[in-house]
Design an enzyme around this catalytic site. Structure first.
Site, PDB file in Angstrom:
ATOM      1  N   HIS A   5       0.817  -1.222   0.000  1.00 54.42           N
ATOM      2  CA  HIS A   5       0.000   0.000   0.000  1.00 54.42           C
ATOM      3  C   HIS A   5       0.849   1.270   0.000  1.00 54.42           C
ATOM      4  O   HIS A   5       0.298   2.376  -0.023  1.00 54.42           O
ATOM      5  CB  HIS A   5      -0.928   0.028   1.214  1.00 54.42           C
ATOM      6  CG  HIS A   5      -1.963  -1.049   1.212  1.00 54.42           C
ATOM      7  ND1 HIS A   5      -2.805  -1.292   0.149  1.00 54.42           N
ATOM      8  CD2 HIS A   5      -2.293  -1.983   2.157  1.00 54.42           C
ATOM      9  CE1 HIS A   5      -3.610  -2.307   0.437  1.00 54.42           C
ATOM     10  NE2 HIS A   5      -3.304  -2.745   1.641  1.00 54.42           N
ATOM     11  N   ASP A  13      -2.849 -10.548  -2.300  1.00 55.12           N
ATOM     12  CA  ASP A  13      -3.414 -10.063  -1.042  1.00 55.12           C
ATOM     13  C   ASP A  13      -4.906  -9.768  -1.234  1.00 55.12           C
ATOM     14  O   ASP A  13      -5.349  -9.432  -2.330  1.00 55.12           O
ATOM     15  CB  ASP A  13      -2.682  -8.784  -0.636  1.00 55.12           C
ATOM     16  CG  ASP A  13      -2.943  -8.352   0.792  1.00 55.12           C
ATOM     17  OD1 ASP A  13      -2.095  -8.605   1.650  1.00 55.12           O
ATOM     18  OD2 ASP A  13      -4.010  -7.741   1.030  1.00 55.12           O
ATOM     19  N   HIS A  48      -6.440  -7.254  -0.259  1.00 51.03           N
ATOM     20  CA  HIS A  48      -6.556  -5.830  -0.569  1.00 51.03           C
ATOM     21  C   HIS A  48      -5.743  -5.509  -1.817  1.00 51.03           C
ATOM     22  O   HIS A  48      -4.643  -6.029  -1.998  1.00 51.03           O
ATOM     23  CB  HIS A  48      -6.042  -4.975   0.593  1.00 51.03           C
ATOM     24  CG  HIS A  48      -6.738  -5.237   1.891  1.00 51.03           C
ATOM     25  ND1 HIS A  48      -6.187  -6.030   2.876  1.00 51.03           N
ATOM     26  CD2 HIS A  48      -7.934  -4.809   2.358  1.00 51.03           C
ATOM     27  CE1 HIS A  48      -7.009  -6.073   3.912  1.00 51.03           C
ATOM     28  NE2 HIS A  48      -8.088  -5.352   3.616  1.00 51.03           N
ATOM     29  N   ASP A  67      -4.329 -12.908   3.557  1.00 55.37           N
ATOM     30  CA  ASP A  67      -5.584 -12.446   4.130  1.00 55.37           C
ATOM     31  C   ASP A  67      -6.793 -12.688   3.227  1.00 55.37           C
ATOM     32  O   ASP A  67      -7.904 -12.280   3.552  1.00 55.37           O
ATOM     33  CB  ASP A  67      -5.501 -10.963   4.518  1.00 55.37           C
ATOM     34  CG  ASP A  67      -4.790 -10.112   3.497  1.00 55.37           C
ATOM     35  OD1 ASP A  67      -4.470 -10.621   2.405  1.00 55.37           O
ATOM     36  OD2 ASP A  67      -4.547  -8.928   3.780  1.00 55.37           O
TER      37      ASP A  67
END
Length: 336
Positions: A158, A193, A195, A282
């Site tokens: 990120h 991931d 996200h 995740d």
């Protein structure tokens, strides 16, 4: 099989995480390292420490202004009367072209996208060694190792060129890709991931020499919200070198694996000769973020399919938070 980890990565211990207006303990806890290390060792990986190659490979991705901020902001923050122990922004510029303030408060808002990336006295040291872990992994792959696992913590995907966010400060996957590119490789980054890897996308969005591909929960109603949609394909020279595969919340093994096939087809079409996997765990059905529903068997299938590409591969740890299956999921991905 080689794995890389530096013990200083556990020093970063964020205490605050705001979600839905509620402040709680950050899910990105140092205990993740012990669980993930045990999971990799169960798959037969042997850990070694990274080399320190200095700031050069990090500065190839991140601006000098941002690196200075990360190294100095905590000490400056503590000079504010009544300041909290962690640097957490409370104001943000409207865009990246707004003025750059001298104030520590203003610079925190400029360089920290959200409240999920608090900075403490130990954050820079941990993030630095997380990046060195990725760089060492990239160098090992460049020197002929076919598969290396870099246990990077804090994670990185990120983080933009000059912006922290979502538990991330230095973009380990991007740094590793650039390191491999400078050694003559044509890298692709595959982010699995839950996200979207918005920082990675942003770093390479106008470049054609690194392919970025992300499979993630649909950001229409899921972090990071503003990036990760299917229409985002790159700009300028990078048009067609970025692909996003947003999935409905709760997507399970079979549909995920079908999407992985499409992602790998893009990587093959790019002609990549090395693969960096931004390995978030995740997407698990047991992860506290509950975005997707991949099972332990699903992670085994993902690992098997990635290895079947026969590309040199660096796996860079991204997300994956404490749950009953975190370590076992990593073992499933890594175990041949």
């Amino acid at each position: 099989m080689k794995a890389i980890l530096d013990g200083r990565q556990i020093k970063h211990d964020p205490q605050n995480f705001m979600a839905n207006g509620v402040i709680s303990r950050s899910p990105e806890q140092p205990a993740r390292v012990d669980v993930l290390k045990a999971g990799a060792e169960a798959a037969g990986y042997v850990f070694e420490e990274p080399k320190d190659v200095g700031l050069g490979p990090i500065a190839a991705i991140h601006s000098a202004e941002y690196l200075t901020f990360l190294q100095t902001i905590h000490a400056r923050w503590l000079r504010i009367e009544g300041a909290a122990p962690e640097v957490i922004p409370n104001i943000h510029p409207g865009n990246r072209t707004d003025s750059y303030p001298k104030s520590a408060i203003g610079q925190a808002g400029y360089h920290q996208a959200d409240t999920a990336c608090p900075i403490s006295a130990d954050t820079w040291e941990s993030a630095y060694w997380s990046a060195q872990t990725a760089i060492t992994g990239a160098d090992l792959v460049a020197d002929g190792d076919s598969g290396v696992y870099a246990l990077c913590r804090p994670p990185g995907h990120h983080a933009f060129t000059d912006l922290a966010g979502g538990f991330c400060f230095l973009n380990n996957s991007a740094i590793a890709a650039e390191q491999l590119r400078t050694k003559g490789f044509r890298p692709a980054i595959l982010d699995v991931d839950v996200h979207h890897g918005n920082g990675t996308q942003g770093i390479f969005y106008r470049r054609a020499d690194v392919l970025t591909v992300s499979i993630h929960a649909d950001p229409a109603r899921f972090y990071p919200f503003f990036w990760g949609h299917a229409h985002e394909r790159g700009e300028g020279d990078g048009l067609g070198a970025n692909f996003n595969f947003p999935l409905p919340r709760g997507t399970g093994d079979d549909d995920y694996l079908e999407t992985l096939e499409a992602a790998l087809a893009r990587i093959a079409a790019f002609g990549a000769d090395v693969l960096i996997v931004a390995l978030g765990l995740d997407a698990s059905i047991n992860d506290p973020f509950k975005g997707l529903a991949v099972t332990q068997e699903g992670f085994r299938r993902i690992g098997d399919r990635l290895r079947s590409e026969k590309l040199p591969m660096l796996l860079v740890q991204e997300g994956g938070y404490l749950s009953s299956s975190l370590g076992a999921n990593l073992t499933s991905v890594l175990k041949c």
